[in-house]
Design a protein around this motif. Structure first.
Motif: not given
Lengths: 354, 302
Positions: A339-343, A295-300, A325-327, A283-286
């Motif tokens: 999504x943030x990066x794409x925007x 992306x999310x897995x790398x951060x985790x 973060x998920x919240x 969810x965090x990654x998208x």
């Protein structure tokens, strides 16, 4: 019939194959060019090959794990991102794949290269059983059912000695092929990244296919999809099968990453906590993006394995941070980091054009 | 050998009533929260767990009478519930079911991680019982005072909550929101106040459930998750909208699951909740307990 039905023009079933305004409604975004994929692939290769050459040796195992976790998250993208079904038992499918592959290699003397894909195939029927249940149950009930099924499989499958070993654990050795020793974490990292990339390309192609567009329609409004002539059951089952296959494959790679598999005692290894972790970082990654889970897995993984590695409560601190973060993601940016990066990129491009 | 020890059977049956009460308290809270805000509260177990830690900590560091510690823990649980609604789910009123479930899971993850961090050096957390330690001996069967007290307290509280929803203005507003949110709002129901109250009651009940059951087992960060799942199963009986059904479901599940332990089918006990929920959903038992209108509102939300 719900009022939303009026949003999509009432057209025939062929609408799914013909690119047109209605498909754009269903798809929500214009198709990207092939060049984009090539660029992404090259970028991914750089990311893949760079760290082992540049970073300290301990990073190889860490990043290999990140890629394996990313692959597990990719299975959530197919199921939750594309068809809108939330399963709280992805870790169970990961566990099935992990044990199956370890069993095949260490007890049935199957070669690694056969065992891993076979383990993924073994996971598919298990996922399909849940998929059949999912046909009858919607959102709320499905989430509960998967929660409960995870418990049932933990008791009845992961505690059977024929499946989970005599002492509750099975060895999962790594292979040796054509002079290359996969015992080295660096080599294993390359293997995992290549496999992940193959799945990324497969899922990306799937995401542009006619079937995937039908899946999006089911996700966005099941009644409308049905009215459009889409076979809802077929696409849900397809998604569950694909979910199981990817999760099982990732589970097999995970087993050999850690050299052995065990079901765990008081805290089951493939229990709710692991499933939550997978859901959280995806969810965090998208959750609708192919790169999101990676992306999310790398951060985790970097957070747990490196930054908090010294702390005995690293896992718990990380879980807390990810909860917040998920919240935040759900409240403010449901499309996740990708999504943030794409925007941001879209805005940059728009700024340059004007 | 099918000999079933009668003493054991009765003992397990009684224990089942006790655990069933805990499931019922959690199930009733889950139903209240669902009716008021459309959230399937996957953080319910984590909320109960955190409040139980507070109960343990208050007792240990302040040394108050147990009743006061319990009251503080329940008050904490209630504020936690109301806080979670006001901070998170008030903003997610119009989000889809999936988004709400994921947000609830995120809260659960946060609370679990936070509890594990705060009480990281605590081993052997044994919160105090609210009732005397001994037991009432009836022949060979011993009924623990904690169990007897907990069951009576549970019944009283559950009946109180059911009456609250049945008879008070809050209850009418709650039911109106669950049946038709738009109409309720048009008629002047303040949905945020109703939902925050429902969340507070749910959080308080969760704290009570944890404080009643944990002294007889052990307190860890994970110890309430299994109870939460069984609370969900209790709530399924009434289709997530009927409170009396959740009460019956909780006790029924507890009794069935524990009584199984005394029979040759003991190995089924741990997964009984899973089998039960499959049967419940197949038979669609909620039809017998809940109004069609409320169930339909639920279908549409899903």
């Amino acid at each position: 019939m719900t009022p939303e039905a009026a949003v999509v023009p009432p057209l025939g079933g062929e609408i799914i194959s013909a690119p047109g305004p209605a498909v754009a409604v269903v798809l929500g975004e214009p198709p990207r060019s092939r060049r984009g994929l090539l660029g992404a692939a090259v970028g991914f290769l750089v990311v893949a090959a760079g760290p082992p050459l540049l970073l300290d040796g301990v990073w190889n195992a860490t990043l290999a794990l990140a890629a394996v976790y990313g692959l597990m998250g990719l299975s959530m993208v197919v199921l939750t991102g594309y068809v809108g079904q939330l399963s709280l038992m992805p870790a169970t499918f990961v566990g099935v794949g992990a044990f199956a592959s370890a069993d095949l290699v260490s007890r049935l003397a199957t070669p690694f290269w056969v065992a891993v894909p076979l383990a993924a195939l073994v996971t598919v029927p298990v996922a399909l059983v849940i998929g059949i249940v999912a046909l009858r149950l919607k959102g709320l009930y499905l989430a509960i059912m998967t929660l409960v099924f995870a418990d049932v499989l933990q008791e009845f499958l992961f505690k059977q000695s024929w499946f989970a070993g005599e002492g509750g654990s099975v060895d999962a050795p790594r292979p040796f092929l054509a002079g290359i020793d996969f015992k080295s974490d660096k080599v294993y990292y390359f293997l995992v990244v290549i496999v992940a990339m193959v799945f990324v390309v497969l899922v990306r192609n799937f995401s542009r296919s006619r079937s995937a567009r039908a899946c999006y329609a089911v996700r966005d409004n099941e009644s409308t999809a049905q009215a459009l002539g889409i076979n809802v059951a077929k696409y849900k089952l397809m998604a569950f099968a694909l979910h199981g296959f990817i999760a099982g494959f990732a589970g097999a790679l995970f087993a050999h990453w850690q050299w052995s598999v065990s079901a765990g005692g008081q805290r089951p290894q493939f229990g709710l906590e692991f499933s939550l972790t997978l859901v959280f970082f995806t969810i965090l990654g998208g959750v609708r993006s192919i790169w999101g889970p990676f992306v999310g897995a790398a951060i985790w993984v970097v957070l747990v394995q490196r930054l908090l590695a010294g702390s005995p409560n690293g896992q718990n601190i990380a879980l807390s941070i990810f909860g917040l973060l998920v919240l935040g993601t759900m409240l403010y940016r449901p499309a996740g980091l990708v999504g943030v990066a794409t925007d941001a990129m879209r805005r940059l491009r728009a700024g340059r054009a004007s | 050998m099918l000999a079933v020890s009668l003493t054991l059977l009765v003992q397990d049956f009684v224990n089942g009533i006790f655990l069933g009460g805990v499931f019922a308290l959690l199930g009733i809270g889950v139903v209240l929260i669902y009716k008021s805000s459309g959230v399937l509260n996957f953080a319910h177990g984590a909320m109960a767990m955190f409040s139980t830690w507070v109960y343990f900590q208050v007792d240990r560091s302040l040394g108050l009478p147990v009743v006061l510690s319990l009251a503080i823990a329940v008050a904490f649980g209630a504020s936690l519930g109301a806080g979670v609604y006001l901070v998170v789910f008030r903003r997610m009123r119009d989000s889809g079911l999936l988004a709400k479930v994921i947000a609830a899971l995120a809260i659960a993850g946060f609370l679990q991680g936070a509890a594990a961090f705060i009480w990281r050096n605590t081993t052997q957390a044994r919160p105090p019982q609210q009732f005397p330690a001994g037991s009432l001996a009836l022949g060979d069967v011993g009924l623990g005072w904690q169990q007897i007290g907990a069951v009576l307290l549970t019944l009283a509280v559950a009946v109180g909550v059911i009456q609250l929803v049945k008879r008070t203005t809050f209850g009418v507003a709650l039911r109106a929101t669950a049946q038709n949110r738009t109409a309720a709002k048009l008629l002047g129901v303040q949905e945020n106040r109703v939902a925050a109250t429902a969340w507070a009651i749910g959080g308080g009940l969760a704290a009570l459930a944890g404080a009643l059951v944990i002294p007889l087992s052990a307190l860890t960060v994970y110890s309430m998750t299994g109870y939460m799942v069984r609370g969900f199963v209790a709530a399924v009986v009434g289709g997530f909208v009927s409170l009396p059904a959740a009460l019956i479901g909780g006790f029924g599940l507890g009794i069935a699951q524990e009584t199984l332990l005394a029979t040759p089918l003991a190995s089924l006990s741990r997964v009984f909740a899973g089998l039960a929920v499959a049967v419940l959903l197949l038979l669609r038992v909620e039809r017998f307990f809940a109004l069609d209108q409320e169930l339909r509102a639920l279908e549409e939300a899903g």
